[in-house]
Design a protein around this motif. Structure first.
Motif, PDB file in Angstrom:
ATOM      1  N   MET A 104       2.336  27.963  15.714  1.00 27.24           N
ATOM      2  CA  MET A 104       2.389  29.385  15.135  1.00 27.24           C
ATOM      3  C   MET A 104       1.650  29.433  13.897  1.00 27.24           C
ATOM      4  O   MET A 104       1.869  30.879  12.864  1.00 27.24           O
ATOM      5  CB  MET A 104       3.961  29.727  14.911  1.00 27.24           C
ATOM      6  CG  MET A 104       4.266  29.412  16.185  1.00 27.24           C
ATOM      7  SD  MET A 104       4.581  31.429  17.250  1.00 27.24           S
ATOM      8  CE  MET A 104       5.543  32.280  16.971  1.00 27.24           C
ATOM      9  N   ILE A 122       7.894  33.768  12.128  1.00 34.85           N
ATOM     10  CA  ILE A 122       7.704  32.241  13.508  1.00 34.85           C
ATOM     11  C   ILE A 122       9.242  32.272  13.449  1.00 34.85           C
ATOM     12  O   ILE A 122       8.833  32.873  14.897  1.00 34.85           O
ATOM     13  CB  ILE A 122       7.347  31.198  12.510  1.00 34.85           C
ATOM     14  CG1 ILE A 122       5.404  31.481  12.328  1.00 34.85           C
ATOM     15  CG2 ILE A 122       7.394  30.165  13.224  1.00 34.85           C
ATOM     16  CD1 ILE A 122       5.119  30.203  11.097  1.00 34.85           C
ATOM     17  N   ILE A 157       1.169  37.681  15.931  1.00 32.81           N
ATOM     18  CA  ILE A 157       2.339  37.250  14.710  1.00 32.81           C
ATOM     19  C   ILE A 157       1.065  37.388  14.046  1.00 32.81           C
ATOM     20  O   ILE A 157       1.500  38.546  12.494  1.00 32.81           O
ATOM     21  CB  ILE A 157       1.234  35.803  13.709  1.00 32.81           C
ATOM     22  CG1 ILE A 157       2.052  34.575  14.409  1.00 32.81           C
ATOM     23  CG2 ILE A 157       0.794  35.487  12.596  1.00 32.81           C
ATOM     24  CD1 ILE A 157       2.955  33.918  13.778  1.00 32.81           C
TER      25      ILE A 157
END
Length: 320
Positions: A104, A122, A157
């Motif tokens: 991530m 995250i 993300i």
């Protein structure tokens, strides 16, 4: 943009084509995907589903046609397209040698997020995808379903407006597949547009607001799941009787259907609607015919898929 297509479309494709040498993969396809919806592209292996995703996500260039993704022209402004989308391919982008959290973080760095913002996003995504307990374990130890959840979390993300999911549940067990389905539903509820390719007809039926069937490089049918199912004849009601006399009387009264004297059944054409069933049962009741049980079969996406992909010339079937 095609003037007949709404300006609010998340994806608008006109005449998209692609060939490799003499092999035509896409033969001038048109698609419109409304914002905040799930659009599913169905097709057999080699139909051009992945090629479509690769073009719309700027990974390869089309030979012809035009497209806008998230409001940006695919050819003129690919950088803005890339900034607005996320892509989860058939094969996981997860690095098995590092932890889920490190995967991530790597994606956050690629999106140029500052350290504080990256950590916040995250943490939120790991919690959202039920990966907190496994976050610091090597991704190699993850199950297939966990790896796919991590893959999709990595895609989010950058907070994309449009997500391309290319056969995201291939190889997953039923439990993991249903978990991915719920993720897709949650994404759309949050306003994200999902472009989904799949070979699982049930998946398209469960998730998609609209479905297009791709065969021979062309869109051969498009519509909602219910619209597509209405394209295929063959719906019927199967009546079962306790004795031959009742079966014979029912065949006389209805004057239609396929009779099976051994199984004591009568298969009558019907669309399975309440109106049709009521009329059928009323006719039998008025004639004092006793039915032991009935089952209803309506065409499903399996029937649609085989019917439209077997059509000669791959001409498009209209749903209206």
């Amino acid at each position: 943009m095609n003037p007949t297509h709404p300006a609010s479309a998340a994806i608008d494709v006109t005449g998209l084509s692609k060939a490799y040498g003499d092999k035509v993969v896409l033969d001038g396809i048109d698609l419109t995907v409304p914002r905040g919806s799930v659009f599913s592209l169905l097709g057999p292996n080699g139909a051009g589903k992945t090629t479509t995703v690769q073009i719309l996500s700027t990974l390869i260039r089309a030979d012809g046609g035009a497209a806008r993704v998230a409001g940006h022209d695919l050819a003129a402004d690919p950088h803005s397209v890339r900034a607005a989308i996320g892509v989860t391919g058939q094969f996981s982008a997860v690095d098995n040698l590092i932890t889920g959290e490190e995967n991530m973080a790597l994606m956050a760095d690629l999106h140029h997020l500052d350290r504080h913002e990256g950590r916040r996003i995250i943490a939120e995504l790991l919690d959202r995808f039920d990966l907190v307990d496994a976050a610091r374990k090597p991704a190699a130890t993850y199950s297939g379903g966990m790896r796919r959840r991590l893959d999709i979390a990595m895609t989010l993300i950058g907070s994309p407006d449009v997500i391309f999911l290319d056969e995201p549940t291939t190889g997953l067990d039923p439990s993991a597949r249903h978990a991915v389905w719920q993720i897709v539903r949650d994404l759309v509820a949050g306003g994200v547009t999902v472009f989904l390719t799949t070979q699982y007809l049930e998946e398209a039926d469960q998730l998609a607001d609209r479905i297009a069937v791709l065969s021979g490089g062309r869109i051969v049918a498009e519509g909602t799941a219910e619209e597509l199912k209405r394209l295929v004849p063959g719906g019927h009601v199967r009546l079962r009787f306790l004795d031959p006399a009742q079966l014979g009387r029912a065949a006389e009264v209805l004057g239609t259907g396929v009779r099976d004297d051994e199984a004591l059944t009568l298969q009558v054409p019907g669309d399975g609607s309440v109106h049709t069933l009521r009329a059928l049962l009323d006719a039998l009741d008025n004639a004092s015919v006793e039915v032991d049980s009935l089952t209803v079969h309506t065409p499903d996406l399996d029937d649609v898929f085989f019917a439209v992909t077997d059509r000669p010339g791959h001409e498009k079937v209209q749903t209206r």
